[in-house]
Scaffold this motif. Structure first.
Motif, mmCIF file in Angstrom:
data_model
loop_
_atom_site.group_PDB
_atom_site.id
_atom_site.type_symbol
_atom_site.label_atom_id
_atom_site.label_comp_id
_atom_site.label_asym_id
_atom_site.label_seq_id
_atom_site.Cartn_x
_atom_site.Cartn_y
_atom_site.Cartn_z
ATOM 1 N N MET A 26 0.952 -1.220 0.086
ATOM 2 C CA MET A 26 -0.054 0.021 0.269
ATOM 3 C C MET A 26 0.813 1.348 -0.050
ATOM 4 N N PHE A 27 1.886 1.104 0.571
ATOM 5 C CA PHE A 27 2.615 2.425 0.704
ATOM 6 C C PHE A 27 3.699 2.561 -0.260
ATOM 7 N N GLU A 28 4.474 1.370 -0.790
ATOM 8 C CA GLU A 28 5.357 1.470 -1.833
ATOM 9 C C GLU A 28 4.774 1.484 -3.148
ATOM 10 N N LYS A 29 3.994 0.722 -3.265
ATOM 11 C CA LYS A 29 3.371 0.576 -4.777
ATOM 12 C C LYS A 29 2.271 1.543 -5.205
ATOM 13 N N LEU A 30 1.443 1.595 -3.926
ATOM 14 C CA LEU A 30 0.250 2.595 -4.345
ATOM 15 C C LEU A 30 0.492 3.952 -3.796
ATOM 16 N N ASN A 31 1.552 4.028 -2.968
ATOM 17 C CA ASN A 31 1.770 5.365 -2.299
ATOM 18 C C ASN A 31 0.775 6.067 -1.566
ATOM 19 N N VAL A 32 0.118 5.247 -0.859
ATOM 20 C CA VAL A 32 -1.173 5.716 -0.048
ATOM 21 C C VAL A 32 -0.500 6.696 1.079
ATOM 22 N N GLY A 33 -1.359 7.658 1.607
ATOM 23 C CA GLY A 33 -1.044 8.585 2.586
ATOM 24 C C GLY A 33 -1.077 8.066 3.848
ATOM 25 N N ALA A 34 -1.926 7.017 4.151
ATOM 26 C CA ALA A 34 -2.382 6.672 5.499
ATOM 27 C C ALA A 34 -3.107 5.028 5.279
ATOM 28 N N LEU A 35 -3.025 4.340 6.451
ATOM 29 C CA LEU A 35 -3.446 3.014 6.379
ATOM 30 C C LEU A 35 -3.807 2.457 7.629
ATOM 31 N N PHE A 36 -5.156 1.732 7.565
ATOM 32 C CA PHE A 36 -5.430 0.911 8.810
ATOM 33 C C PHE A 36 -6.011 -0.263 8.353
ATOM 34 N N LEU A 37 -5.620 -1.432 8.992
ATOM 35 C CA LEU A 37 -6.041 -2.635 8.885
ATOM 36 C C LEU A 37 -7.041 -3.117 10.052
ATOM 37 N N ILE A 38 -8.227 -3.389 9.880
ATOM 38 C CA ILE A 38 -9.073 -4.194 10.971
ATOM 39 C C ILE A 38 -9.642 -4.957 10.581
ATOM 40 N N SER A 39 -10.350 -6.037 11.715
ATOM 41 C CA SER A 39 -10.912 -7.284 11.251
ATOM 42 C C SER A 39 -12.439 -6.901 10.716
ATOM 43 N N SER A 40 -12.754 -7.735 9.876
ATOM 44 C CA SER A 40 -14.176 -7.790 9.383
ATOM 45 C C SER A 40 -15.101 -7.836 10.366
ATOM 46 N N ALA A 41 -14.545 -8.689 11.466
ATOM 47 C CA ALA A 41 -15.730 -9.171 12.493
ATOM 48 C C ALA A 41 -15.872 -7.845 13.283
ATOM 49 N N SER A 42 -14.862 -7.097 13.605
ATOM 50 C CA SER A 42 -15.011 -5.942 14.299
ATOM 51 C C SER A 42 -15.781 -4.805 13.672
ATOM 52 N N LEU A 43 -15.618 -4.742 12.497
ATOM 53 C CA LEU A 43 -16.501 -3.819 11.560
ATOM 54 C C LEU A 43 -18.070 -4.411 11.586
ATOM 55 N N ALA A 44 -18.186 -5.592 11.424
ATOM 56 C CA ALA A 44 -19.562 -5.955 11.370
ATOM 57 C C ALA A 44 -20.001 -5.809 12.529
ATOM 58 N N ALA A 45 -19.430 -5.891 13.731
ATOM 59 C CA ALA A 45 -20.054 -5.641 15.184
ATOM 60 C C ALA A 45 -20.256 -4.352 15.185
ATOM 61 N N GLN A 46 -19.454 -3.179 14.774
ATOM 62 C CA GLN A 46 -19.620 -1.903 14.771
ATOM 63 C C GLN A 46 -21.010 -1.449 14.279
ATOM 64 N N ALA A 47 -20.980 -2.096 12.760
ATOM 65 C CA ALA A 47 -22.297 -1.760 11.865
ATOM 66 C C ALA A 47 -23.608 -2.247 12.609
ATOM 67 N N SER A 48 -23.404 -3.126 13.263
ATOM 68 C CA SER A 48 -24.645 -3.751 13.987
ATOM 69 C C SER A 48 -24.944 -3.115 15.381
ATOM 70 N N GLY A 49 -24.106 -2.195 15.987
ATOM 71 C CA GLY A 49 -24.258 -1.542 17.116
ATOM 72 C C GLY A 49 -24.138 -2.298 18.389
ATOM 73 N N HIS A 50 -23.195 -3.378 18.227
ATOM 74 C CA HIS A 50 -22.809 -4.096 19.256
ATOM 75 C C HIS A 50 -21.382 -4.134 19.398
ATOM 76 N N ILE A 51 -21.025 -3.570 20.491
ATOM 77 C CA ILE A 51 -19.287 -3.495 20.682
ATOM 78 C C ILE A 51 -18.897 -4.944 21.347
ATOM 79 N N THR A 52 -19.739 -5.866 21.780
ATOM 80 C CA THR A 52 -19.559 -7.267 22.075
ATOM 81 C C THR A 52 -20.550 -8.111 21.593
ATOM 82 N N GLY A 53 -19.826 -9.254 20.840
ATOM 83 C CA GLY A 53 -20.797 -10.050 20.230
ATOM 84 C C GLY A 53 -20.005 -11.202 19.542
ATOM 85 N N LEU A 54 -20.750 -12.120 19.031
ATOM 86 C CA LEU A 54 -20.274 -13.308 18.399
ATOM 87 C C LEU A 54 -20.320 -13.138 16.810
#
Length: 245
Positions: free
Chosen positions: A75-103
């Motif tokens: 991302m930084f060397e080939k695409l020259n992005v200015g900033a990056l963040f990696l986050i699990s799809s599970a954490s994002l799904a929980a965020q979208a559902s309104g649950h900070i704790t879940g399965l």
């Protein structure tokens, strides 16, 4: 790039011919192909130059540290992005559902994973995976219920009480009529005496993308980006300290 990589990769096609996905069973296997997919997403789908952009990528927990560092370098060397963040799809799904704790039960094109999320953090030791998904999902729903219960049993005692009432079902392959109800019944059969609730939002096919959009839009997230300056000063291995969700 809020959508998870398997979906983006699957939809990519070059001039006149479909291209193989760089992601197999939730794992990035072909970094050169991944670069093609990312360039296509920016240039063809978004109509923008990635240089200088801030990019949020969802990832599966099966990604190794080596792969995370390789993706960061790409991302930084080939695409020259200015900033990056990696986050699990599970954490994002929980965020979208309104649950900070879940399965979270996440069904991709060729695999299914379950993992507990506690106060927005993934609990990586609770992740379970199986090569059951897509067309075989309906016939193997019992396997997915077993995965969910294995994640529940692997979770710390203090986290368990909120999990079975916050089961979050996500993925485009979970949209079959009646599937959430059948999964609820199967999990209840394995957890007698416990309340069980499966949350299956109508937009669950794109729920990870929604979670990414919400996350990247919050004021507090501004301080969390892994910046180009930090990459230049520390190298790609800092990604593990900056991105732990």
């Amino acid at each position: 790039m809020g959508s998870d990589l398997p979906y983006t990769a699957k939809s990519f096609s070059g001039p006149g011919t479909a291209q193989a996905s760089p992601v197999v069973r939730g794992r990035i296997e072909d970094l050169a192909r991944l670069e093609d997919v990312c360039r296509s997403a920016f240039e063809q789908d978004l109509g923008t130059d990635p240089a200088g952009s801030r990019v949020l990528l969802s990832e599966q927990l099966t990604n190794t540290e080596e792969v995370r560092e390789a993706v960061t370098t790409l991302m930084f060397e080939k695409l020259n992005v200015g900033a990056l963040f990696l986050i699990s799809s599970a954490s994002l799904a929980a965020q979208a559902s309104g649950h900070i704790t879940g399965l979270v039960v996440n069904v991709d094109a060729d695999s299914t994973s379950t993992v507990a999320v506690h106060e927005a953090f993934r609990l990586s030791t609770t992740q379970k995976t199986a090569d059951v998904a897509g067309a075989g999902l309906d016939a193997n729903l019992k396997t997915i219920a077993d995965l969910a219960m294995s994640t529940y049993r692997a979770s710390p005692d203090e986290v368990r009480p909120g999990l079975l009432t916050s089961i979050i079902l996500v993925g485009q392959h979970t949209m079959a009529d009646g599937l959430p109800g059948r999964l609820t019944d199967l999990i209840r059969a394995q957890a007698p005496g416990h309340a069980v609730e499966v949350h299956a939002a109508p937009e669950r096919a794109t729920q990870v993308w929604t979670g990414g959009s919400i996350t990247a839009s919050t004021t507090s997230f501004e301080e969390m980006w892994f910046t180009r300056e930090e990459y230049d000063d520390n190298g790609p291995n800092l990604i593990h300290q900056k991105c732990m969700y």
